[in-house]
Design an enzyme around this catalytic site. Structure first.
Site, PDB file in Angstrom:
ATOM      1  N   TYR A  80      11.547  -6.011  23.178  1.00 29.28           N
ATOM      2  CA  TYR A  80      12.505  -6.872  21.744  1.00 29.28           C
ATOM      3  C   TYR A  80      11.635  -7.914  21.603  1.00 29.28           C
ATOM      4  CZ  TYR A  80      15.204  -8.291  18.000  1.00 29.28           C
ATOM      5  OH  TYR A  80      15.953  -8.526  17.238  1.00 29.28           O
ATOM      6  N   PHE A 132      -0.348  -0.691  -8.101  1.00 32.58           N
ATOM      7  CA  PHE A 132      -0.224  -0.085  -6.794  1.00 32.58           C
ATOM      8  C   PHE A 132       0.948   0.357  -7.289  1.00 32.58           C
ATOM      9  CE2 PHE A 132       1.399   2.155  -3.125  1.00 32.58           C
ATOM     10  CZ  PHE A 132       0.134   3.650  -3.540  1.00 32.58           C
ATOM     11  N   THR A 133       1.769   1.337  -7.115  1.00 31.22           N
ATOM     12  CA  THR A 133       3.051   1.671  -7.412  1.00 31.22           C
ATOM     13  C   THR A 133       3.783   1.089  -7.261  1.00 31.22           C
ATOM     14  OG1 THR A 133       3.030   3.728  -5.734  1.00 31.22           O
ATOM     15  CG2 THR A 133       2.648   4.618  -7.856  1.00 31.22           C
ATOM     16  N   ASP A 223      -4.756  -7.179  -0.441  1.00 33.39           N
ATOM     17  CA  ASP A 223      -4.030  -5.698  -0.744  1.00 33.39           C
ATOM     18  C   ASP A 223      -5.193  -4.804   0.246  1.00 33.39           C
ATOM     19  OD1 ASP A 223      -3.068  -2.696  -0.213  1.00 33.39           O
ATOM     20  OD2 ASP A 223      -2.059  -2.584  -1.742  1.00 33.39           O
ATOM     21  N   LYS A 266      -2.607   3.689   6.895  1.00 39.79           N
ATOM     22  CA  LYS A 266      -4.231   4.061   6.327  1.00 39.79           C
ATOM     23  C   LYS A 266      -4.690   2.664   6.807  1.00 39.79           C
ATOM     24  CE  LYS A 266      -1.873   4.238   2.603  1.00 39.79           C
ATOM     25  NZ  LYS A 266      -1.178   3.276   1.285  1.00 39.79           N
ATOM     26  N   ARG A 389      -1.308  11.941  -9.802  1.00 38.17           N
ATOM     27  CA  ARG A 389      -1.663   9.881 -10.166  1.00 38.17           C
ATOM     28  C   ARG A 389      -1.799  10.027 -11.870  1.00 38.17           C
ATOM     29  NH1 ARG A 389       0.331   7.222  -5.532  1.00 38.17           N
ATOM     30  NH2 ARG A 389       2.296   8.201  -6.760  1.00 38.17           N
ATOM     31  N   PHE A 455       8.133   9.542  -9.115  1.00 34.15           N
ATOM     32  CA  PHE A 455       7.484  10.730  -9.090  1.00 34.15           C
ATOM     33  C   PHE A 455       8.009  11.617  -7.492  1.00 34.15           C
ATOM     34  CE2 PHE A 455       4.892   8.138  -5.760  1.00 34.15           C
ATOM     35  CZ  PHE A 455       4.828   6.476  -6.303  1.00 34.15           C
TER      36      PHE A 455
HETATM   37  C1  LIG Z   1      -0.166   2.791   0.490  1.00 38.30           C
HETATM   38  C2  LIG Z   1      -0.232   1.904  -0.254  1.00 38.30           C
HETATM   39  C3  LIG Z   1       0.577   0.548   0.149  1.00 38.30           C
HETATM   40  C4  LIG Z   1       1.474   0.797   0.935  1.00 38.30           C
HETATM   41  O1  LIG Z   1       1.603   1.418   1.797  1.00 38.30           O
HETATM   42  P1  LIG Z   1       3.293   2.090   2.753  1.00 38.30           P
HETATM   43  O2  LIG Z   1       2.257   1.776   4.420  1.00 38.30           O
HETATM   44  O3  LIG Z   1       2.670   3.405   1.889  1.00 38.30           O
HETATM   45  O4  LIG Z   1       4.913   1.356   2.688  1.00 38.30           O
HETATM   46  C5  LIG Z   1       0.148  -0.643  -0.591  1.00 38.30           C
HETATM   47  N1  LIG Z   1      -1.101  -0.594  -1.581  1.00 38.30           N
HETATM   48  C6  LIG Z   1      -1.883  -0.059  -1.574  1.00 38.30           C
HETATM   49  C7  LIG Z   1      -2.898   0.644  -2.139  1.00 38.30           C
HETATM   50  C8  LIG Z   1      -1.597   1.905  -1.125  1.00 38.30           C
HETATM   51  O5  LIG Z   1      -2.489   2.713  -0.057  1.00 38.30           O
END
Ligand SMILES: *Cc1c(COP(=O)(O)O)cnc(C)c1O
Length: 482
Positions: A80, A132-133, A223, A266, A389, A455
């Site tokens: 932990y 970004f969303t 980001d 990613k 998108r 979406f």
């Molecule tokens: C996917 C993504 C996020 C969010 O990440 P999650 O791990 O899906 O929560 C934020 N910013 C960008 C540019 C992304 O492509």
């Protein structure tokens, strides 16, 4: 002719890996695909993967792991608090970004939630190259608003500008003068700008933004979810960086940023996420929220296995043979489709191929979601799942009016190291067929519309019986059973 080794023949990308574990795919007949699409409310997010042939919905958590990542998962140290696994991850991030502190989170949007809670308040304005969303949703949820200061070429789907993710530095300067630095908690720069087609910013542009922000005492938050593609494209497209190693470019990028956050679904081809920074005071402020929302400080909602996979994945991201695989496969697809006259966003960015639904379906008005319709139609005729998108991915304004997106795109994501060139060939072949038969595609309208991030769960219906007519034509052309 490119100077890197992973090409052959007429600029064909070459896989610098071999497949040792495979997953069987099933291509269901068009009748079943059409039925599945209807059952999913014409929203590709709501399809079951068992109905999908080639899943190009996203690169999030779907990248192929390497043998070394899988092996590392076995020696994960379950604890932990204070696990060896966390120490290894922290050390790797320090090596990659050169920042003193790391805060773990369960995924990218959790970082956005924490950063927004700590820095954004009622009346805050967050300038960014593009939203970004989830990043926009968290800023708005905390009482702020965003200002998109992308260079003009960024929104022009046909512009061949090599760095369409660049920020307009002059616009940023004017905004700072107009609002005063106090209203601006941070400037957000998104690497591999997702919603405009995975487009990169240049190191030169980042440095110009950095100089301006430092002069006004404003933080830069990057980001870095799609940073890998951006790093590679800097190396390939920015003359001043051509001789730098990927590690050197990463350090140069990181030096300009006060906080770097990322989705490890990613970056690093794993799961999870986190934030890296140097400032001890900011670290303490942000740290408070980790045990509240994520988990203890040495896992932050990630499993130890995810963290081990991420540590190795980050190291492999710095591998000059590997980092180009995503963007070069994307470039292959984008260039080939462009040559065939199918409208795509150029130049190729990272993440995947982005089809311009506005030009593809120029008979469908924006209110009827050309990008959503294209995603649904393409799944029906190919079994390939992409993602809308466009306007569907936007939120309505406070007064309930539609917020038309700048672009209407069908994103066909290329999870890293997953699909082969011949699979891309199939995708392009079917897309070409759909383009030749585009008159058969009609619009969509919402029947169920959630208020936030609609979406994901929203359901739609076709404005006419066009899916049946499309399926009938396809079935005739390919002798595929209805
Ligand atoms: C996917 C993504 C996020 C969010 O990440 P999650 O791990 O899906 O929560 C934020 N910013 C960008 C540019 C992304 O492509």
């Amino acid at each position: 002719m490119p100077d890197v080794k992973f090409f052959y023949g007429d600029n064909l990308p070459l896989e610098m890996h071999k497949a040792r574990i495979v997953q069987k795919l099933e291509l269901k007949p068009i009748g079943q695909r059409a039925q599945a699409m209807a059952g999913a409310g014409y929203n590709t997010f709501l399809l079951n993967n068992s109905d999908v042939f080639i899943d190009m919905l996203t690169d999030s958590g779907t990248n192929a792991m390497s043998d070394r990542q899988q092996a590392a998962m076995m020696w994960a140290d379950d604890a932990y608090a204070g696990s060896e696994t966390f120490v290894r991850l922290e050390k790797m991030l320090k090596r990659v970004f050169g920042k003193s502190y790391f805060l773990p989170a369960h995924q990218g949007r959790a970082c956005e939630s924490i950063i927004s809670q700590v820095f954004v308040e009622e009346g805050s304005v967050v300038p960014m190259n593009y939203h970004f969303t989830t990043s926009k949703a968290h800023i708005v949820l905390n009482g702020g608003r965003i200002e998109e200061l992308l260079i003009e070429e960024g929104l022009d789907v046909e512009s061949e500008h090599p760095f369409k993710g660049n920020m307009d530095v002059q616009k940023l300067e004017s905004l700072i003068c107009e609002l005063g630095a106090d209203r601006i908690p941070f400037v957000r720069l998104e690497a591999g700008t997702n919603l405009i087609g995975g487009q990169p910013f240049s190191l030169e542009n980042l440095r110009a933004v950095g100089r301006l922000c430092r002069a006004h005492g404003i933080l830069i938050v990057m980001d870095a979810s799609l940073l890998a593609d951006n790093l590679y494209l800097i190396k390939r497209r920015e003359a001043a960086c051509a001789e730098m190693t990927i590690e050197e470019i990463t350090r140069a990028v990181a030096e300009e940023c006060d906080i770097i956050y990322f989705s490890a679904r990613k970056l690093g081809c794993a799961r999870g996420g986190g934030m890296c920074l140097d400032d001890g005071d900011l670290y303490l402020k942000m740290r408070e929220l980790i045990p509240l929302y994520e988990g203890f400080l040495t896992y932050g909602g990630m499993s130890v296995r995810e963290m081990e996979a991420l540590t190795v994945g980050l190291e492999e991201t710095m591998d000059e043979d590997m980092i180009g695989q995503g963007p070069e496969f994307t470039a292959y697809m984008v260039d080939a489709l462009k040559d065939r006259g199918v409208p795509v966003v150029v130049p190729a960015g990272g993440l995947g191929c982005h089809v311009d639904a506005r030009r593809f379906l120029d008979h469908i008005p924006q209110e009827e979601s050309p990008a959503g319709a294209l995603a649904a139609a393409f799944f029906i005729v190919s079994g390939v799942r992409g993602m809308e998108r466009g306007t569907m991915s936007e939120q309505r304004d406070a007064d309930g009016s539609e917020n038309p997106a700048h672009m209407e795109l069908l994103r066909l994501a290329l999870p890293r190291r997953v699909f082969t060139v011949s699979q891309l060939g199939y995708v392009m072949d079917r897309l070409q067929w759909l383009f030749d038969n585009r008159d058969l595609v009609g619009g969509l309208r919402f029947v169920e519309e959630p208020e936030i991030l609609r979406f994901f769960f929203g359901k739609l219906e076709p404005v006419s019986d066009w899916p049946e007519r499309l399926a009938a034509k396809y079935s005739e052309d390919f002798r595929d059973s209805l």
